[in-house]
Design a protein around this motif. Structure first.
Motif, PDB file in Angstrom:
ATOM      1  N   ALA A  27       1.065  -0.840   0.314  1.00  5.04           N
ATOM      2  CA  ALA A  27       0.050   0.151   0.023  1.00  5.04           C
ATOM      3  C   ALA A  27       0.821   1.080   0.047  1.00  5.04           C
ATOM      4  O   ALA A  27       2.153   1.308   0.745  1.00  5.04           O
ATOM      5  CB  ALA A  27      -0.379  -0.044   1.565  1.00  5.04           C
ATOM      6  N   GLN A  28       0.528   2.387  -0.837  1.00  2.00           N
ATOM      7  CA  GLN A  28       1.620   3.213  -0.508  1.00  2.00           C
ATOM      8  C   GLN A  28       1.128   4.634  -0.178  1.00  2.00           C
ATOM      9  O   GLN A  28      -0.112   4.889   0.246  1.00  2.00           O
ATOM     10  CB  GLN A  28       0.941   4.008  -2.432  1.00  2.00           C
ATOM     11  N   ASN A  29       2.286   4.763   1.017  1.00  2.93           N
ATOM     12  CA  ASN A  29       1.980   6.036   1.341  1.00  2.93           C
ATOM     13  C   ASN A  29       2.633   6.978   1.567  1.00  2.93           C
ATOM     14  O   ASN A  29       3.498   6.793  -0.102  1.00  2.93           O
ATOM     15  CB  ASN A  29       2.463   5.433   3.043  1.00  2.93           C
ATOM     16  N   SER A  30       2.683   8.292   1.836  1.00  3.04           N
ATOM     17  CA  SER A  30       3.202   9.438   0.606  1.00  3.04           C
ATOM     18  C   SER A  30       5.461   8.781   1.193  1.00  3.04           C
ATOM     19  O   SER A  30       5.947   9.173   0.560  1.00  3.04           O
ATOM     20  CB  SER A  30       3.604  10.729   1.935  1.00  3.04           C
ATOM     21  N   ALA A  31       5.485   8.125   2.443  1.00  2.05           N
ATOM     22  CA  ALA A  31       6.754   8.046   2.362  1.00  2.05           C
ATOM     23  C   ALA A  31       7.297   6.675   1.289  1.00  2.05           C
ATOM     24  O   ALA A  31       8.664   7.082   0.402  1.00  2.05           O
ATOM     25  CB  ALA A  31       7.054   6.967   3.375  1.00  2.05           C
ATOM     26  N   MET A  32       6.931   5.992   0.555  1.00  2.29           N
ATOM     27  CA  MET A  32       6.712   4.915  -0.212  1.00  2.29           C
ATOM     28  C   MET A  32       7.356   6.004  -2.198  1.00  2.29           C
ATOM     29  O   MET A  32       7.700   5.973  -2.990  1.00  2.29           O
ATOM     30  CB  MET A  32       5.866   3.705  -0.535  1.00  2.29           C
ATOM     31  N   THR A  33       6.494   6.902  -1.572  1.00  2.00           N
ATOM     32  CA  THR A  33       5.709   7.611  -2.819  1.00  2.00           C
ATOM     33  C   THR A  33       7.218   8.416  -3.182  1.00  2.00           C
ATOM     34  O   THR A  33       7.644   8.301  -4.313  1.00  2.00           O
ATOM     35  CB  THR A  33       4.587   8.261  -2.829  1.00  2.00           C
ATOM     36  N   TYR A  34       7.671   9.607  -2.275  1.00  2.00           N
ATOM     37  CA  TYR A  34       8.734   9.791  -2.511  1.00  2.00           C
ATOM     38  C   TYR A  34      10.374   9.434  -2.187  1.00  2.00           C
ATOM     39  O   TYR A  34      10.817   9.138  -2.854  1.00  2.00           O
ATOM     40  CB  TYR A  34       8.686  10.810  -1.308  1.00  2.00           C
ATOM     41  N   ALA A  35       9.731   7.843  -1.907  1.00  2.00           N
ATOM     42  CA  ALA A  35      10.990   6.685  -1.977  1.00  2.00           C
ATOM     43  C   ALA A  35      10.958   6.623  -3.436  1.00  2.00           C
ATOM     44  O   ALA A  35      12.289   6.207  -3.826  1.00  2.00           O
ATOM     45  CB  ALA A  35      10.880   5.761  -0.949  1.00  2.00           C
ATOM     46  N   LEU A  36      10.130   5.870  -4.213  1.00  2.00           N
ATOM     47  CA  LEU A  36      10.271   6.060  -5.381  1.00  2.00           C
ATOM     48  C   LEU A  36      10.388   6.922  -6.018  1.00  2.00           C
ATOM     49  O   LEU A  36      11.365   6.666  -6.958  1.00  2.00           O
ATOM     50  CB  LEU A  36       8.424   5.680  -6.006  1.00  2.00           C
ATOM     51  N   ASP A  37      10.202   8.066  -6.070  1.00  2.00           N
ATOM     52  CA  ASP A  37      10.592   9.598  -6.656  1.00  2.00           C
ATOM     53  C   ASP A  37      12.153   9.397  -6.799  1.00  2.00           C
ATOM     54  O   ASP A  37      12.771   9.513  -7.416  1.00  2.00           O
ATOM     55  CB  ASP A  37       9.728  10.155  -6.057  1.00  2.00           C
ATOM     56  N   ASP A  38      12.508   9.163  -5.497  1.00  2.00           N
ATOM     57  CA  ASP A  38      14.486   8.984  -5.499  1.00  2.00           C
ATOM     58  C   ASP A  38      14.706   8.056  -6.279  1.00  2.00           C
ATOM     59  O   ASP A  38      15.674   8.189  -6.820  1.00  2.00           O
ATOM     60  CB  ASP A  38      14.356   9.117  -3.920  1.00  2.00           C
ATOM     61  N   ALA A  39      13.761   6.575  -6.052  1.00  2.00           N
ATOM     62  CA  ALA A  39      14.587   5.825  -6.883  1.00  2.00           C
ATOM     63  C   ALA A  39      14.549   6.207  -8.455  1.00  2.00           C
ATOM     64  O   ALA A  39      15.279   5.804  -8.936  1.00  2.00           O
ATOM     65  CB  ALA A  39      13.532   4.267  -6.264  1.00  2.00           C
ATOM     66  N   PHE A  40      13.358   6.333  -8.868  1.00  2.00           N
ATOM     67  CA  PHE A  40      13.163   6.603 -10.482  1.00  2.00           C
ATOM     68  C   PHE A  40      14.306   7.957 -10.645  1.00  2.00           C
ATOM     69  O   PHE A  40      15.312   8.083 -11.763  1.00  2.00           O
ATOM     70  CB  PHE A  40      12.524   7.217 -10.455  1.00  2.00           C
ATOM     71  N   THR A  41      14.704   9.245  -9.819  1.00  2.00           N
ATOM     72  CA  THR A  41      15.631  10.164  -9.893  1.00  2.00           C
ATOM     73  C   THR A  41      16.997   9.120 -10.380  1.00  2.00           C
ATOM     74  O   THR A  41      17.515  10.133 -10.955  1.00  2.00           O
ATOM     75  CB  THR A  41      15.363  11.764  -8.952  1.00  2.00           C
ATOM     76  N   ARG A  42      17.153   8.833  -9.317  1.00  2.00           N
ATOM     77  CA  ARG A  42      18.896   8.055  -9.371  1.00  2.00           C
ATOM     78  C   ARG A  42      18.944   7.390 -10.268  1.00  2.00           C
ATOM     79  O   ARG A  42      20.081   7.349 -10.931  1.00  2.00           O
ATOM     80  CB  ARG A  42      18.399   7.514  -7.981  1.00  2.00           C
ATOM     81  N   ALA A  43      17.665   6.745 -11.340  1.00  2.00           N
ATOM     82  CA  ALA A  43      17.857   6.032 -11.734  1.00  2.00           C
ATOM     83  C   ALA A  43      18.330   6.136 -13.531  1.00  2.00           C
ATOM     84  O   ALA A  43      19.008   6.125 -14.443  1.00  2.00           O
ATOM     85  CB  ALA A  43      16.941   5.064 -12.639  1.00  2.00           C
ATOM     86  N   VAL A  44      17.499   8.166 -13.506  1.00  2.00           N
ATOM     87  CA  VAL A  44      17.135   9.074 -14.499  1.00  2.00           C
ATOM     88  C   VAL A  44      18.675   9.560 -15.034  1.00  2.00           C
ATOM     89  O   VAL A  44      19.809   9.567 -15.675  1.00  2.00           O
ATOM     90  CB  VAL A  44      16.113   9.861 -14.594  1.00  2.00           C
TER      91      VAL A  44
END
Length: 280
Positions: A27-44
């Motif tokens: 389940a997606q809380n904000s902590a997960m959402t922002y962690a996903l954004d960090d991970a995607f930014t790292r990959a980009v």
């Protein structure tokens, strides 16, 4: 990056980003959402990464937005990334909800859709409501043969999740069926509607997804970025972005109506009632 809720692994030219709240069906809380954004930014930002895979740890890909776990953090402030509205924590009523959902739901998903590297969703088990949003921002979906999908939020009196891609991903008639019934639909049905690219045995999901990612990674990086942008632009010309804007307004009108006429802005629904209602 909040590594306890999202894991990041680099495998050659492929970055694997894994949601890691299996005890709550991711389940997606904000902590997960922002962690996903960090991970995607790292990959980009990693020039060696050519393809991104999004996966979910455990039995299910994602049961959607967090509306009832102990980690629900709707009242917490985070470093805003989408920057399309102000911080929600100092606001009240519709202002608060509109600000938060503009940031963590619609705003984030739109940014992720525009990531200039191909993204593949690796989906098993449940992919419900907000889970659909995560899969739909990816360019390709590889799903296990036990995967199932649903957007049951009409049960709340709300016309679909915030990232309203239903008519473009499913087609208008299938979109109406999914929304009107709120029922689960199978991975076979999803593939027939054109939502899923490949269906594979559950035991082979990770390997088959990675195999596809490696095949794509052999193509020129800039060519992949331009091809992705070309298709996204065509979708936008078919009304995807403006359609989302109009439905986001209807979405929040529904929240406001619920707040006035029922016990809360979710129409008295919770995670359990939504889950039970979506089952055939």
């Amino acid at each position: 990056m909040t590594e306890d809720v999202v894991r990041y692994e680099r495998r050659g030219a492929v970055a694997v980003v894994t949601m890691n709240r299996p005890e709550y069906r991711n389940a997606q809380n904000s902590a997960m959402t922002y962690a996903l954004d960090d991970a995607f930014t790292r990959a980009v930002n990693d020039a060696e990464v050519k393809v991104i895979v999004l996966a979910g740890e455990g039995k299910h890909f994602s049961a959607g937005h967090d509306i009832g776990t102990p980690g629900r953090d709707v009242d917490q402030s985070f470093d805003r990334r989408a920057v399309v509205w102000w911080d929600h924590t100092t606001r009240e009523g519709g202002d608060q909800r509109f600000a938060r959902e503009s940031e963590v739901y619609l705003g984030m998903c739109r940014r992720w859709r525009e990531i200039p590297k191909p993204m593949i969703a690796s989906v098993q088990g449940a992919c419900i409501a907000g889970g659909l949003m995560l899969a739909w921002v990816c360019d390709l979906i590889v799903a296990s043969d036990d995967a199932f999908f649903a957007d049951p939020v009409v049960r709340m009196g709300i016309p679909g999740v915030e990232y309203f891609a239903h008519p473009w991903v499913l087609g208008p008639r299938a979109a109406k069926e999914v929304l009107f019934t709120g029922e689960r639909f199978s991975v076979q049905q999803a593939q027939e509607w054109g939502m899923v690219n490949r269906v594979v045995p559950r035991a082979e999901l990770a390997a088959r997804t990675f195999e596809l990612a490696e095949t794509i990674a052999r193509m020129p990086q800039f060519g992949l970025a331009l091809a992705k942008k070309a298709v996204n632009q065509a979708e936008d010309l078919m009304g995807l972005r403006s359609g989302m804007d109009s439905v986001f307004g209807l979405h929040h009108f529904a929240h406001a109506h619920n707040a006035e006429t029922s016990t809360d802005s979710l129409g008295g629904q919770d995670a359990r009632s939504m889950r039970d209602g979506a089952q055939r």
